[in-house]
Scaffold this motif. Sequence first.
Motif, PDB file in Angstrom:
ATOM      1  N   GLN A  88     -28.400 -29.276   4.102  1.00 21.28           N
ATOM      2  CA  GLN A  88     -29.634 -27.890   3.270  1.00 21.28           C
ATOM      3  C   GLN A  88     -30.491 -28.380   3.948  1.00 21.28           C
ATOM      4  O   GLN A  88     -31.874 -27.411   3.423  1.00 21.28           O
ATOM      5  N   ALA A  89     -31.120 -28.116   5.025  1.00 22.58           N
ATOM      6  CA  ALA A  89     -32.037 -28.311   5.722  1.00 22.58           C
ATOM      7  C   ALA A  89     -32.655 -26.681   6.264  1.00 22.58           C
ATOM      8  O   ALA A  89     -30.720 -25.708   6.275  1.00 22.58           O
ATOM      9  N   ARG A  93     -36.923 -23.808  25.674  1.00 21.39           N
ATOM     10  CA  ARG A  93     -38.091 -24.068  26.126  1.00 21.39           C
ATOM     11  C   ARG A  93     -38.752 -23.769  24.098  1.00 21.39           C
ATOM     12  O   ARG A  93     -40.355 -23.435  23.962  1.00 21.39           O
ATOM     13  N   LEU A  94     -38.686 -22.626  24.096  1.00 17.08           N
ATOM     14  CA  LEU A  94     -38.769 -21.933  22.445  1.00 17.08           C
ATOM     15  C   LEU A  94     -38.558 -22.219  21.146  1.00 17.08           C
ATOM     16  O   LEU A  94     -39.007 -21.586  20.451  1.00 17.08           O
ATOM     17  N   VAL A  95     -37.450 -24.050  21.104  1.00 21.17           N
ATOM     18  CA  VAL A  95     -37.236 -24.412  19.951  1.00 21.17           C
ATOM     19  C   VAL A  95     -38.953 -24.993  19.501  1.00 21.17           C
ATOM     20  O   VAL A  95     -39.624 -25.849  20.381  1.00 21.17           O
ATOM     21  N   GLY A  96     -38.988 -24.743  17.803  1.00 22.05           N
ATOM     22  CA  GLY A  96     -40.286 -25.344  17.261  1.00 22.05           C
ATOM     23  C   GLY A  96     -39.284 -25.698  15.952  1.00 22.05           C
ATOM     24  O   GLY A  96     -38.494 -25.847  15.909  1.00 22.05           O
ATOM     25  N   LEU A 149     -33.632 -31.776  21.711  1.00 22.75           N
ATOM     26  CA  LEU A 149     -34.482 -31.055  20.558  1.00 22.75           C
ATOM     27  C   LEU A 149     -34.810 -31.280  18.832  1.00 22.75           C
ATOM     28  O   LEU A 149     -35.389 -30.258  18.487  1.00 22.75           O
ATOM     29  N   GLY A 150     -34.052 -32.504  18.906  1.00 20.69           N
ATOM     30  CA  GLY A 150     -33.848 -32.388  16.750  1.00 20.69           C
ATOM     31  C   GLY A 150     -35.851 -33.449  17.215  1.00 20.69           C
ATOM     32  O   GLY A 150     -36.452 -32.994  15.962  1.00 20.69           O
ATOM     33  N   ALA A 151     -36.099 -33.890  18.236  1.00 22.35           N
ATOM     34  CA  ALA A 151     -37.062 -34.647  18.469  1.00 22.35           C
ATOM     35  C   ALA A 151     -38.406 -33.732  18.040  1.00 22.35           C
ATOM     36  O   ALA A 151     -40.042 -33.868  18.099  1.00 22.35           O
ATOM     37  N   ARG A 152     -38.161 -32.307  18.695  1.00 24.93           N
ATOM     38  CA  ARG A 152     -38.599 -30.877  18.469  1.00 24.93           C
ATOM     39  C   ARG A 152     -39.245 -30.624  17.159  1.00 24.93           C
ATOM     40  O   ARG A 152     -39.626 -29.464  17.380  1.00 24.93           O
ATOM     41  N   GLY A 153     -38.042 -31.311  16.366  1.00 22.77           N
ATOM     42  CA  GLY A 153     -38.019 -30.068  14.870  1.00 22.77           C
ATOM     43  C   GLY A 153     -36.794 -29.462  14.339  1.00 22.77           C
ATOM     44  O   GLY A 153     -37.078 -28.160  13.494  1.00 22.77           O
ATOM     45  N   VAL A 179     -29.494 -33.858  17.287  1.00 19.19           N
ATOM     46  CA  VAL A 179     -29.808 -32.404  15.921  1.00 19.19           C
ATOM     47  C   VAL A 179     -28.810 -32.188  15.622  1.00 19.19           C
ATOM     48  O   VAL A 179     -27.516 -32.765  16.656  1.00 19.19           O
ATOM     49  N   THR A 180     -28.520 -32.103  14.420  1.00 17.69           N
ATOM     50  CA  THR A 180     -27.427 -31.241  13.914  1.00 17.69           C
ATOM     51  C   THR A 180     -26.502 -30.154  15.001  1.00 17.69           C
ATOM     52  O   THR A 180     -27.177 -29.377  15.559  1.00 17.69           O
ATOM     53  N   GLN A 181     -25.484 -30.652  14.829  1.00 15.32           N
ATOM     54  CA  GLN A 181     -24.821 -29.956  15.946  1.00 15.32           C
ATOM     55  C   GLN A 181     -24.101 -28.697  15.263  1.00 15.32           C
ATOM     56  O   GLN A 181     -23.324 -29.380  14.360  1.00 15.32           O
TER      57      GLN A 181
END
Length: 492
Positions: A28-29, A39-42, A64-68, A83-85
């Motif tokens: 549900q995220a 580099r553009l992931v937020g 990627l998960g650590a970057r939100g 991160v969820t794959q």
Amino acid sequence: MMPMTIALIAEATGGRIVPPTGGAQVPQAVATHTVSDSRLVGPGGVFVAIKGERVDGHDFVAGLGARGAVAAIVDHEVAGSDVTQIVVADTVAALGDLARRDIELRRESGEPFTLIGLTGSVGKTTTKDLLKALLSTMGPTVAPVGSFNNDIGLPLTALKVGEGTRYFVAEMGANHVGEIAGLTSIAPPDIAIVLKVGVAHLGEFGSVERIAQAKSEIVRGLRPEGVAVLNADDAHVAAMASIAPGEVLWFGADPAHAGEDALTARNIVTDDADRASFDLVAADGSTAHVALGIPGAHNVMNALAAATVARRLGMALDDIARVLGEQRRISPHRMAVSTVDDAGARFTLIDDSFNANPDSMKAGLDGLARWGSGAATAPYRIAVLGAMLELGGDEDGLHRAIGAYAAGLGVDHVIAVGSTSDPRLDELAGALAQGALQSGMDGADVDHVHDTAAAESIVGRLASEHPVAVVLLKGSHASGLSALASRWAPGE
């Protein structure tokens, strides 16, 4: 992007959810943006891992998960991911599926939304830029950066469509029959523009008729009762009216082709900087004077196409004329004009180096020939031309014809830029130089060089010898001329 849960993204892409290593599954995220560049992931981001020729996006899933980021779309599980794959068979296809769902969700919201698709052998990106400028005065508008018009670029742009988007301008390109049909399946247009059927990618398609077939897919891909906006001056485009599902709007500059219902340009003139002015004439007889701020007489047709859509969507003719005249900059390397001072050699640069085909090459040379035509001192005109690609079996002849065309226009110096690493590119540049020589240009005024450094050196010498000089850069991306343009005018 319309807000989507991980569960909805997995459903849209047919993917399998794999929770992050050591973490809980959070279907549900909510995701709020999608990128293919890690580099553009937020926060709230979805990363689509695409395997390219040089880089594999799967190598950048870690962390990627650590970057939100809330999810990564992958074609295989990446060990140790935080991160969820969402595992799919093909990440590019999944990107298209996700974009399709985004557009569907925007339509399902019930708020006004119009999707404009456009295609053509030349002029797509300039028309897109002009149309974005026009529509942005009426509501929030999404349009691609540069030429994001393929099976990756279009979905990434479509995924910028969100709850507040009023207009989406979707540029659609093709190298093969069926590609535009695939793009319209992702983003079915309410309005479709066809600009021109030329010989770009002739080598891939095999014939102009096949190119016309490919471009017509945007008309076939219109939503029910969608509006086709067609160039009355191009017979191949005009023929597409027979397959339009609804209303057809026409634009054109040739009175012999443009009917009473067309939006037309009358009294076209150009100034010393090759900027066109004309009277914009609507079917009801109303007129407005347009003074384009971007160079190139060929941009009259691009402006007409954009104006036709803006008028159909309710913009007043005077406002259309004003906004068109306010545009001074469009996407990079498209008839961008600057003054260059390179080691004491000063000249005007017309940078049209994004790409090239015979139609756009001639348009660029036409602009060079008109530049400063009314000035007291005529400029010394230098054409720095690279090879054109994907032109089919007669590509040598087409390059000779461009050389001959430059000679016929009275260009003072032609520099044909080949390659030290690609023999075929070098041969094509040689054919271009040969065409100029065979059409009467003096051997001292034609150079066939094998890299951009040699071209730069010759331009520097010529500009030093001629205090009023103008240089056109035009060639395929592979010719490297856009890199030369960036060295000369880094701020442009």
